[in-house]
Design an enzyme around this catalytic site. Sequence first.
Site, PDB file in Angstrom:
ATOM      1  N   GLY A   1     -23.533  13.366 -17.073  1.00 43.50           N
ATOM      2  CA  GLY A   1     -23.794  13.966 -15.838  1.00 43.50           C
ATOM      3  C   GLY A   1     -24.685  12.857 -15.046  1.00 43.50           C
ATOM      4  O   GLY A   1     -24.593  12.884 -13.649  1.00 43.50           O
TER       5      GLY A   1
ATOM      6  N   GLY B   1     -32.025  11.047 -17.996  1.00 46.10           N
ATOM      7  CA  GLY B   1     -31.877  12.366 -17.323  1.00 46.10           C
ATOM      8  C   GLY B   1     -33.281  12.925 -16.904  1.00 46.10           C
ATOM      9  O   GLY B   1     -34.083  12.589 -17.363  1.00 46.10           O
ATOM     10  N   SER B   2     -33.126  14.130 -16.354  1.00 40.94           N
ATOM     11  CA  SER B   2     -34.599  14.620 -15.783  1.00 40.94           C
ATOM     12  C   SER B   2     -35.322  15.138 -17.252  1.00 40.94           C
ATOM     13  O   SER B   2     -36.497  15.437 -17.067  1.00 40.94           O
ATOM     14  CB  SER B   2     -34.463  15.905 -14.917  1.00 40.94           C
ATOM     15  OG  SER B   2     -33.336  16.835 -15.370  1.00 40.94           O
ATOM     16  N   THR B   3     -34.616  15.638 -18.285  1.00 36.79           N
ATOM     17  CA  THR B   3     -35.275  16.174 -19.385  1.00 36.79           C
ATOM     18  C   THR B   3     -35.855  15.096 -20.285  1.00 36.79           C
ATOM     19  O   THR B   3     -36.912  15.178 -20.863  1.00 36.79           O
ATOM     20  CB  THR B   3     -34.316  16.890 -20.348  1.00 36.79           C
ATOM     21  OG1 THR B   3     -33.513  17.855 -19.618  1.00 36.79           O
ATOM     22  CG2 THR B   3     -34.996  17.858 -21.396  1.00 36.79           C
TER      23      THR B   3
ATOM     24  N   ASP C   1     -32.586  12.769 -26.612  1.00 35.07           N
ATOM     25  CA  ASP C   1     -31.521  12.745 -25.279  1.00 35.07           C
ATOM     26  C   ASP C   1     -31.369  14.245 -24.817  1.00 35.07           C
ATOM     27  O   ASP C   1     -31.511  15.105 -25.746  1.00 35.07           O
ATOM     28  CB  ASP C   1     -30.423  11.935 -25.443  1.00 35.07           C
ATOM     29  CG  ASP C   1     -29.808  11.444 -23.932  1.00 35.07           C
ATOM     30  OD1 ASP C   1     -30.355  11.855 -23.007  1.00 35.07           O
ATOM     31  OD2 ASP C   1     -28.633  10.892 -24.234  1.00 35.07           O
ATOM     32  N   GLY C   2     -31.064  14.224 -23.610  1.00 33.47           N
ATOM     33  CA  GLY C   2     -30.497  15.536 -23.241  1.00 33.47           C
ATOM     34  C   GLY C   2     -28.946  15.869 -23.268  1.00 33.47           C
ATOM     35  O   GLY C   2     -28.393  15.006 -23.873  1.00 33.47           O
TER      36      GLY C   2
ATOM     37  N   GLU D   1     -25.933   5.713 -23.634  1.00 36.24           N
ATOM     38  CA  GLU D   1     -26.348   6.773 -24.506  1.00 36.24           C
ATOM     39  C   GLU D   1     -25.301   6.921 -25.772  1.00 36.24           C
ATOM     40  O   GLU D   1     -25.929   7.066 -26.731  1.00 36.24           O
ATOM     41  CB  GLU D   1     -26.168   8.083 -23.714  1.00 36.24           C
ATOM     42  CG  GLU D   1     -27.058   8.440 -22.505  1.00 36.24           C
ATOM     43  CD  GLU D   1     -26.970   9.381 -21.723  1.00 36.24           C
ATOM     44  OE1 GLU D   1     -27.753   9.851 -20.821  1.00 36.24           O
ATOM     45  OE2 GLU D   1     -25.569  10.079 -21.785  1.00 36.24           O
TER      46      GLU D   1
HETATM   47  C1  5RP Z   1     -27.244  11.595 -18.434  1.00 37.24           C
HETATM   48  C2  5RP Z   1     -26.954  12.702 -19.464  1.00 37.24           C
HETATM   49  C3  5RP Z   1     -27.908  13.642 -19.451  1.00 37.24           C
HETATM   50  O1  5RP Z   1     -28.345  13.921 -20.800  1.00 37.24           O
HETATM   51  C4  5RP Z   1     -27.517  15.292 -18.958  1.00 37.24           C
HETATM   52  O2  5RP Z   1     -26.944  14.638 -17.692  1.00 37.24           O
HETATM   53  C5  5RP Z   1     -28.834  15.957 -18.815  1.00 37.24           C
HETATM   54  O3  5RP Z   1     -29.502  15.671 -17.680  1.00 37.24           O
HETATM   55  P1  5RP Z   1     -30.703  16.433 -17.347  1.00 37.24           P
HETATM   56  O4  5RP Z   1     -31.590  16.419 -18.610  1.00 37.24           O
HETATM   57  O5  5RP Z   1     -31.210  15.855 -15.991  1.00 37.24           O
HETATM   58  O6  5RP Z   1     -30.095  17.944 -17.179  1.00 37.24           O
HETATM   59  O7  5RP Z   1     -25.874  12.557 -20.124  1.00 37.24           O
HETATM   60  O8  5RP Z   1     -25.993  10.745 -18.376  1.00 37.24           O
END
Ligand code: 5RP
Length: 228
Positions: free
Chosen positions: A100, A29-31, A85-86, A107
């Site tokens: 998402g 994800g972006s984070t 992880d985010g 994950e």
């Molecule tokens: C991906 C995930 C991500 O952790 C989650 O969607 C958050 O993403 P972002 O940091 O872009 O908001 O579960 O499968």
Amino acid sequence: MHPDTLKRAAARAALDELVEGAVVGVGSGSTVDCFVDELAARLPRARGVVCASERTAARARAGGLAVLDLNEVLAAGEAIPVYVDGADEIDGCRRMIKGGGAALTREKILAAACARFVCIVDRSKCVERLGAFPLPVEVVPMARELVIGRLRALGGAPQLRAGVITDNGNEILDVRGLDLQDPAHLETVIESWPGVVTAGLFAVRPADVVLTAAPDGVERQPVTGARG
Ligand code: 5RP
């Protein structure tokens, strides 16, 4: 404050949670992209990372990090002390909705394989109660309609995520309207169905540490505790 600034602040704070010289588990994800960049800039000779998505692996390689295979790391008897992880949503008990970015299965595998789950979020992800974000469920394509029927029977409104195939060759259903009062129970029920690979609930195994970035700084929950 721009959301990217907060993501970067949470990602930077996660560096303090790492164990020197150890393999690091990284989500997607972006984070997490911000975390990978921080790791590559600060610890270019880190032992290496195991990644929850092809996207993360490509970014790690581009930053000069060694991307390792989970099976090889575990077969060598190496421990992975921290997974970063985010989340799409996280509640006060550190239970999450994830997926998402469609990487939920890998994950969850990495969350299980690593000793401590450090979740990095900006404050917009923190909720009183999980469920505003539609619940991602990864399904084997052949089982799609079977699982859709069962989700509807539970009161959910599943929708196929159009044009998305996961890194594992499966499909994603995004489900609104489920009763998430007992997230761990729902996670267990959905994951018991044939054809379901993973439910995007991370409640049976919640995060151990949450680093929440807000304009006034990064808050750690729990405030004290093991840092590796
Ligand atoms: C991906 C995930 C991500 O952790 C989650 O969607 C958050 O993403 P972002 O940091 O872009 O908001 O579960 O499968």
